[in-house]
Design a protein around this motif. Sequence first.
Motif, mmCIF file in Angstrom:
data_model
loop_
_atom_site.group_PDB
_atom_site.id
_atom_site.type_symbol
_atom_site.label_atom_id
_atom_site.label_comp_id
_atom_site.label_asym_id
_atom_site.label_seq_id
_atom_site.Cartn_x
_atom_site.Cartn_y
_atom_site.Cartn_z
ATOM 1 N N VAL A 167 30.261 48.127 51.566
ATOM 2 C CA VAL A 167 29.444 46.957 51.216
ATOM 3 C C VAL A 167 30.258 45.996 50.348
ATOM 4 C CG1 VAL A 167 27.383 46.210 49.949
ATOM 5 C CG2 VAL A 167 27.263 48.189 51.472
ATOM 6 N N GLY A 168 31.005 46.539 49.383
ATOM 7 C CA GLY A 168 31.867 45.704 48.547
ATOM 8 C C GLY A 168 32.876 44.928 49.386
ATOM 9 N N ARG B 202 33.348 40.904 49.764
ATOM 10 C CA ARG B 202 34.635 40.226 49.551
ATOM 11 C C ARG B 202 35.010 39.368 50.762
ATOM 12 N NH1 ARG B 202 36.227 45.502 47.729
ATOM 13 N NH2 ARG B 202 36.097 45.555 45.450
ATOM 14 N N LYS B 203 34.823 39.907 51.957
ATOM 15 C CA LYS B 203 35.144 39.152 53.179
ATOM 16 C C LYS B 203 34.236 37.928 53.303
ATOM 17 C CE LYS B 203 35.686 39.415 58.204
ATOM 18 N NZ LYS B 203 35.475 37.999 58.301
ATOM 19 N N CYS B 204 32.961 38.132 53.045
ATOM 20 C CA CYS B 204 32.006 37.026 53.111
ATOM 21 C C CYS B 204 32.417 35.909 52.140
ATOM 22 C CB CYS B 204 30.607 37.554 52.777
ATOM 23 S SG CYS B 204 29.330 36.304 52.662
ATOM 24 N N ALA B 205 32.738 36.284 50.911
ATOM 25 C CA ALA B 205 33.147 35.292 49.905
ATOM 26 C C ALA B 205 34.462 34.626 50.305
ATOM 27 C CB ALA B 205 33.269 35.954 48.536
ATOM 28 N N ASP B 206 35.398 35.423 50.820
ATOM 29 C CA ASP B 206 36.679 34.874 51.258
ATOM 30 C C ASP B 206 36.476 33.848 52.374
ATOM 31 O OD1 ASP B 206 39.603 34.892 51.098
ATOM 32 O OD2 ASP B 206 39.532 35.838 53.092
ATOM 33 N N ASP B 207 35.673 34.189 53.369
ATOM 34 C CA ASP B 207 35.378 33.260 54.467
ATOM 35 C C ASP B 207 34.697 31.996 53.936
ATOM 36 O OD1 ASP B 207 36.438 35.111 56.233
ATOM 37 O OD2 ASP B 207 34.492 35.795 56.983
ATOM 38 N N TYR B 208 33.778 32.171 53.010
ATOM 39 C CA TYR B 208 33.047 31.043 52.441
ATOM 40 C C TYR B 208 33.998 30.100 51.692
ATOM 41 C CZ TYR B 208 29.899 28.408 49.439
ATOM 42 O OH TYR B 208 29.243 27.392 48.789
ATOM 43 N N TYR B 209 34.880 30.686 50.858
ATOM 44 C CA TYR B 209 35.768 29.861 50.040
ATOM 45 C C TYR B 209 36.923 29.246 50.831
ATOM 46 C CZ TYR B 209 33.267 31.129 45.826
ATOM 47 O OH TYR B 209 32.293 31.268 44.865
ATOM 48 N N LYS B 210 37.083 29.612 52.090
ATOM 49 C CA LYS B 210 38.087 28.949 52.925
ATOM 50 C C LYS B 210 37.665 27.507 53.235
ATOM 51 C CE LYS B 210 40.059 33.022 55.071
ATOM 52 N NZ LYS B 210 40.067 33.904 56.240
ATOM 53 N N ASP C 287 34.646 38.065 41.939
ATOM 54 C CA ASP C 287 35.161 39.416 41.678
ATOM 55 C C ASP C 287 34.086 40.377 42.147
ATOM 56 O OD1 ASP C 287 37.587 38.938 40.463
ATOM 57 O OD2 ASP C 287 36.770 38.930 38.439
ATOM 58 N N VAL C 288 34.474 41.385 42.907
ATOM 59 C CA VAL C 288 33.532 42.389 43.387
ATOM 60 C C VAL C 288 34.061 43.744 42.945
ATOM 61 C CG1 VAL C 288 32.401 43.393 45.406
ATOM 62 C CG2 VAL C 288 32.976 40.958 45.391
ATOM 63 N N ARG C 289 33.231 44.495 42.232
ATOM 64 C CA ARG C 289 33.638 45.811 41.728
ATOM 65 C C ARG C 289 32.637 46.866 42.175
ATOM 66 N NH1 ARG C 289 34.467 43.320 35.817
ATOM 67 N NH2 ARG C 289 35.917 41.703 36.459
ATOM 68 N N VAL C 290 33.167 48.002 42.613
ATOM 69 C CA VAL C 290 32.343 49.096 43.122
ATOM 70 C C VAL C 290 32.526 50.294 42.199
ATOM 71 C CG1 VAL C 290 31.895 50.608 45.093
ATOM 72 C CG2 VAL C 290 32.646 48.248 45.486
ATOM 73 N N TYR C 291 31.414 50.756 41.610
ATOM 74 C CA TYR C 291 31.465 51.837 40.632
ATOM 75 C C TYR C 291 30.559 53.002 41.005
ATOM 76 C CZ TYR C 291 33.090 48.116 37.463
ATOM 77 O OH TYR C 291 33.760 47.088 36.885
ATOM 78 N N PHE C 292 30.951 54.183 40.578
ATOM 79 C CA PHE C 292 30.106 55.372 40.542
ATOM 80 C C PHE C 292 29.760 55.562 39.072
ATOM 81 C CE2 PHE C 292 29.620 59.914 39.787
ATOM 82 C CZ PHE C 292 28.760 60.295 40.807
ATOM 83 N N ILE C 293 28.477 55.696 38.756
ATOM 84 C CA ILE C 293 28.057 55.813 37.361
ATOM 85 C C ILE C 293 27.718 57.270 37.059
ATOM 86 C CG2 ILE C 293 26.448 55.000 35.595
ATOM 87 C CD1 ILE C 293 26.154 52.456 37.360
ATOM 88 N N LYS C 294 28.557 57.881 36.245
ATOM 89 C CA LYS C 294 28.475 59.320 36.004
ATOM 90 C C LYS C 294 27.202 59.728 35.258
ATOM 91 C CE LYS C 294 32.550 60.179 34.105
ATOM 92 N NZ LYS C 294 33.915 60.584 33.762
#
Length: 195
Positions: free
Chosen positions: A116-117, A121-129, A77-84
Amino acid sequence: MKSILLIYGLVYLLSVSPTYMVDNDKICWQENVILTVNDFQSLYPPVPEYVFKAQAWSKCSITVIRRSKKDGNDFCDVRVYFIKSKSWFEISKTDSRINNEVLAHEQLHFDIEELVGRKIRKCADDYYKINTKYSLELNSQIDCIFQERRALHSLYDEETDHGAIENKQIKWKEIIKSELDNLNDYKSTPKDCAM
């Protein structure tokens, strides 16, 4: 009766909360969510001497969480946040145009975090293939992307002089938009924000 009203009120609040709001302090990146001055809630810059160099500071976070599916295979799981609470903005009381330029610059920092997120995600997706379990190899690949992240933010600030060079700011916006479009299959979704 009070407890029924309290439960109803809580359910109502949860049902009307925007999907990009993770909690009161984090904004999850979503395509049509634009940062506003009110999202910058820190009263002070992160480093006192920084106040003389810039008008704003954005604190963003990317979390990568390894999980297992019911079949035993892993995924990320990859999550991208802005921290107020950790983001600061010095509002110009004399020129709202400056505020808009600074906001546009900070928005692009947030968009770079999303880029970057997507790369992770793409890197992990390619890896898990070809792999079913998380390993140090994937961890190393993700670390490389995080190193690129730091360099990309620094280059962006340097080339645009923190957003002061308008034509460079426009060029960077076009570049990041193009890269986001190329990785559109890996964009943050409301589901990512709800996790």
